[in-house]
Design an enzyme around this catalytic site. Structure first.
Site, PDB file in Angstrom:
ATOM      1  N   HIS A 255      21.738  13.696  38.968  1.00 41.93           N
ATOM      2  CA  HIS A 255      20.863  13.914  37.811  1.00 41.93           C
ATOM      3  C   HIS A 255      19.704  14.773  38.274  1.00 41.93           C
ATOM      4  CE1 HIS A 255      19.039  12.975  33.864  1.00 41.93           C
ATOM      5  NE2 HIS A 255      17.909  13.150  34.544  1.00 41.93           N
ATOM      6  N   CYS A 256      19.522  15.920  37.624  1.00 41.71           N
ATOM      7  CA  CYS A 256      18.480  16.862  38.023  1.00 41.71           C
ATOM      8  C   CYS A 256      17.267  16.715  37.109  1.00 41.71           C
ATOM      9  CB  CYS A 256      19.011  18.296  37.969  1.00 41.71           C
ATOM     10  SG  CYS A 256      17.775  19.522  38.444  1.00 41.71           S
ATOM     11  N   PRO A 257      16.114  16.287  37.656  1.00 39.85           N
ATOM     12  CA  PRO A 257      14.916  16.162  36.812  1.00 39.85           C
ATOM     13  C   PRO A 257      14.353  17.513  36.377  1.00 39.85           C
ATOM     14  CG  PRO A 257      14.385  15.717  39.115  1.00 39.85           C
ATOM     15  CD  PRO A 257      15.871  15.855  39.044  1.00 39.85           C
TER      16      PRO A 257
ATOM     17  N   ASN B 124      16.373  18.219  33.415  1.00 39.19           N
ATOM     18  CA  ASN B 124      16.415  17.018  32.579  1.00 39.19           C
ATOM     19  C   ASN B 124      17.822  16.747  32.060  1.00 39.19           C
ATOM     20  OD1 ASN B 124      15.344  14.755  31.318  1.00 39.19           O
ATOM     21  ND2 ASN B 124      14.950  15.852  29.409  1.00 39.19           N
ATOM     22  N   ASN B 125      18.786  16.806  32.977  1.00 35.53           N
ATOM     23  CA  ASN B 125      20.177  16.586  32.594  1.00 35.53           C
ATOM     24  C   ASN B 125      20.987  16.272  33.838  1.00 35.53           C
ATOM     25  OD1 ASN B 125      22.401  16.405  30.978  1.00 35.53           O
ATOM     26  ND2 ASN B 125      22.269  18.473  30.167  1.00 35.53           N
TER      27      ASN B 125
END
EC number: 2.3.1.225
Length: 203
Positions: free
Chosen positions: A54-56, A59-60
């Protein structure tokens, strides 16, 4: 792709017409049938097919359907950062050569501070995105997601060869279309999703 939430109902499972001895897995958190290599994201609150992480920053989740876009995103940010460093170097030499006259609208001390700040920012972004790009390419070539690598999961699937893994993510034979973020992207589908209020890029 994100796995539909709550599809692990008795009626749905009866419609699957499973063969005797065939095993399916159910996610206890989002009550969905869990495909092979899918993982539950505690932030997105759903299971993601071939989830890498999950990549902050975007945001996905980075998964089966959008890994190509994430790889290109990191590659282009790294290239832009390198370009900014090169331009900063040229600007510095032109200022030194011109003895800091007419090289900037700011005073020489302010210009130096701004250049140092730009160099640090460009270097940090270049380092971070280049490392992310490298790890993504390594994962694709080894047909192994970051979660699978961290958990040291033994592959229950037949691993693709390096070029086969690249083809599965970027699509088709090696070409310049691989580095085109708009290749295979349908504007009409995006517009329809926008009208419905759905997400522009789904996992």
């Amino acid at each position: 792709g994100a796995v539909p939430k709550g599809n692990a109902t008795k009626e749905y499972m009866d419609n699957l017409q499973l063969k005797p001895g065939e095993v399916i897995y159910k996610c206890p958190k989002c009550c969905s049938i869990k495909p092979e290599r899918a993982h539950h994201c505690s932030i997105c609150k759903r299971c993601i097919r071939k989830m890498d992480h999950h990549c902050p920053w975007v945001n996905n989740c980075v998964g089966e359907k959008n890994q190509r876009f994430f790889v290109l995103f990191t590659m282009y940010i790294a290239l832009i950062s390198a370009h900014a460093l090169v331009l900063c170097g040229f600007q510095f030499f032109s200022c030194v050569r011109g003895q800091w006259t007419e090289c900037s609208d700011f005073s020489p001390p302010v210009t130096v501070i701004l250049m140092i700040f730009l160099c640090l920012e460009g270097f940090l972004f270049l380092t971070f995105t280049a490392v992310m790009f490298g790890t993504q390419i390594h994962s694709i070539c080894n047909d192994e997601t970051e979660i699978e690598r961290l958990k040291s999961e033994k592959p229950t699937w037949e691993r693709r060869l390096r070029w086969e893994g690249m083809k599965s993510v970027f699509g088709g034979q090696p070409s310049l279309l691989w580095i085109n973020p708009f290749a295979g992207f349908r504007i009409r589908r995006l517009l329809l999703r926008g009208k419905k209020g759905g997400p522009e890029f789904s996992v």
